[in-house]
Design a protein around this motif. Structure first.
Motif, PDB file in Angstrom:
ATOM      1  N   GLU A  38       0.812  -1.208   0.000  1.00 52.49           N
ATOM      2  CA  GLU A  38       0.000   0.000   0.000  1.00 52.49           C
ATOM      3  C   GLU A  38       0.851   1.266   0.000  1.00 52.49           C
TER       4      GLU A  38
ATOM      5  N   VAL B 232       2.167   1.874  -3.459  1.00 45.99           N
ATOM      6  CA  VAL B 232       1.110   2.371  -4.345  1.00 45.99           C
ATOM      7  C   VAL B 232       0.867   3.856  -4.094  1.00 45.99           C
ATOM      8  N   ARG B 233       0.798   4.251  -2.840  1.00 50.97           N
ATOM      9  CA  ARG B 233       0.633   5.677  -2.520  1.00 50.97           C
ATOM     10  C   ARG B 233       1.778   6.493  -3.110  1.00 50.97           C
TER      11      ARG B 233
ATOM     12  N   VAL C 173       1.318   6.856  -6.917  1.00 50.10           N
ATOM     13  CA  VAL C 173       0.285   7.843  -7.256  1.00 50.10           C
ATOM     14  C   VAL C 173       0.802   9.256  -7.014  1.00 50.10           C
ATOM     15  N   ASP C 174       1.461   9.469  -5.871  1.00 44.15           N
ATOM     16  CA  ASP C 174       2.005  10.794  -5.572  1.00 44.15           C
ATOM     17  C   ASP C 174       3.048  11.204  -6.602  1.00 44.15           C
TER      18      ASP C 174
ATOM     19  N   LEU D  99      -5.954  -1.596  -4.632  1.00 43.20           N
ATOM     20  CA  LEU D  99      -5.172  -0.473  -4.113  1.00 43.20           C
ATOM     21  C   LEU D  99      -5.002   0.626  -5.157  1.00 43.20           C
TER      22      LEU D  99
ATOM     23  N   GLN E  73      -8.345   2.360  -5.480  1.00 43.39           N
ATOM     24  CA  GLN E  73      -8.615   3.164  -4.294  1.00 43.39           C
ATOM     25  C   GLN E  73      -7.841   4.474  -4.317  1.00 43.39           C
ATOM     26  N   HIS E  74      -6.537   4.401  -4.480  1.00 38.95           N
ATOM     27  CA  HIS E  74      -5.703   5.591  -4.326  1.00 38.95           C
ATOM     28  C   HIS E  74      -5.747   6.499  -5.556  1.00 38.95           C
ATOM     29  N   VAL E  75      -5.765   5.924  -6.742  1.00 42.06           N
ATOM     30  CA  VAL E  75      -5.946   6.762  -7.931  1.00 42.06           C
ATOM     31  C   VAL E  75      -7.366   7.314  -7.954  1.00 42.06           C
TER      32      VAL E  75
ATOM     33  N   LEU F 257      -9.427   8.021  -5.491  1.00 40.95           N
ATOM     34  CA  LEU F 257      -9.632   9.115  -4.543  1.00 40.95           C
ATOM     35  C   LEU F 257      -8.936  10.386  -5.022  1.00 40.95           C
ATOM     36  N   ALA F 258      -7.827  10.235  -5.745  1.00 45.08           N
ATOM     37  CA  ALA F 258      -7.199  11.412  -6.357  1.00 45.08           C
ATOM     38  C   ALA F 258      -8.092  11.980  -7.448  1.00 45.08           C
TER      39      ALA F 258
END
Length: 255
Positions: A67, A70-71, A74-75, A120, A123-125, A127-128
């Motif tokens: 996780e 993955v964060r 994305v960042d 994952l 989720q993270h992309v 939410l962005a």
């Protein structure tokens, strides 16, 4: 910084379906984030090829089972490319093994890559994308045979079946937060059959389709583009299988 739309394609480093999807998006003018896990040299070759379309292309290594990684991915994409308009989840593993030999570790490995990694990233992309006024589109890559699985892939198919559930669930979760965020999936059929597949088995697979031919990664890429560009589609699971899903054939071959 480029003002082009940006697409992230997981598993696009190797010359498989992901690279073809990335090519199709680059040809549409998208800047591309090429994701790879360990194939750095192949990823750079893919990036070099994509740049001929006149778009910005960068490579990003990441273990999608983690996780934090993955964060970080994305960042990094948001920092370097400025936005994410499209995510296509192509990264996957599939291993053939008789049921009698399948271990818990086999099942765990398939779920970690095919299901958890897809979740994952969504989720993270996603939410962005929710924070972006323009929203965004996610396309997952599942497998048509989750509904009619064939022999030898008992660890693989449950993990791919989860991709369909993830697609529906995240379409609801993200769409209720921002109606401009959509999530769909492509369910490929016989596309890029293994080169070492025996000739008689290959013939069986082709005969089990209605169109009587093997599909190509380009067919998958075309389906991805249609799901990206049609803004009235979300929560859709689109088989790209030459009619294999609906065709039982003569007694239904196990392929």
């Amino acid at each position: 910084m480029s003002t082009n739309r940006v697409a992230v394609v997981t598993g696009s480093g190797k010359k498989r379906v992901g690279a073809v999807v990335a090519e199709a998006l680059a040809a549409r003018g998208y800047d591309i984030a090429v994701h790879y896990r360990s194939s750095a040299a192949e990823a750079e070759e893919t990036a070099t090829s994509l740049r001929r379309h006149g778009v910005a292309v960068q490579t990003f290594p990441a273990d999608l089972q983690d996780e934090g990684t993955v964060r970080g991915l994305v960042d990094a994409v948001l920092h370097q490319l400025g936005r994410i308009d499209v995510l296509v989840n192509c990264a996957a593993i599939w291993e053939r093994k008789p049921l009698e030999e399948v271990t818990a570790e086999d099942v765990r490995r398939h779920f970690d890559t095919n299901a958890l990694g897809t979740f994952l990233m969504c989720q993270h992309v996603g939410l962005a994308m929710v924070k972006q006024p323009i929203g965004g589109v996610i396309v997952n890559v599942g497998d048509w045979a989750e509904v009619r699985p064939y022999l030898g892939y008992a660890a693989y198919f449950p993990s791919k079946g989860a991709v369909s559930a993830i697609t529906r669930s995240l379409a609801v979760e993200l769409g209720t937060r921002n109606p401009k965020v959509r999530v769909n999936a492509v369910l490929p059929g016989p596309v890029m059959l293994p080169p070492d597949m025996p000739a008689d088995e290959r013939r069986q697979v082709i005969d089990a389709t209605l169109v009587k031919r093997e599909g190509t990664p380009q067919h998958v890429a075309q389906a991805v583009l249609s799901l990206v560009e049609n803004d009235f589609l979300t929560g859709v699971l689109l088989p790209v299988d030459g009619g294999r899903t609906v065709f039982a054939g003569d007694g239904d071959s196990p392929a």
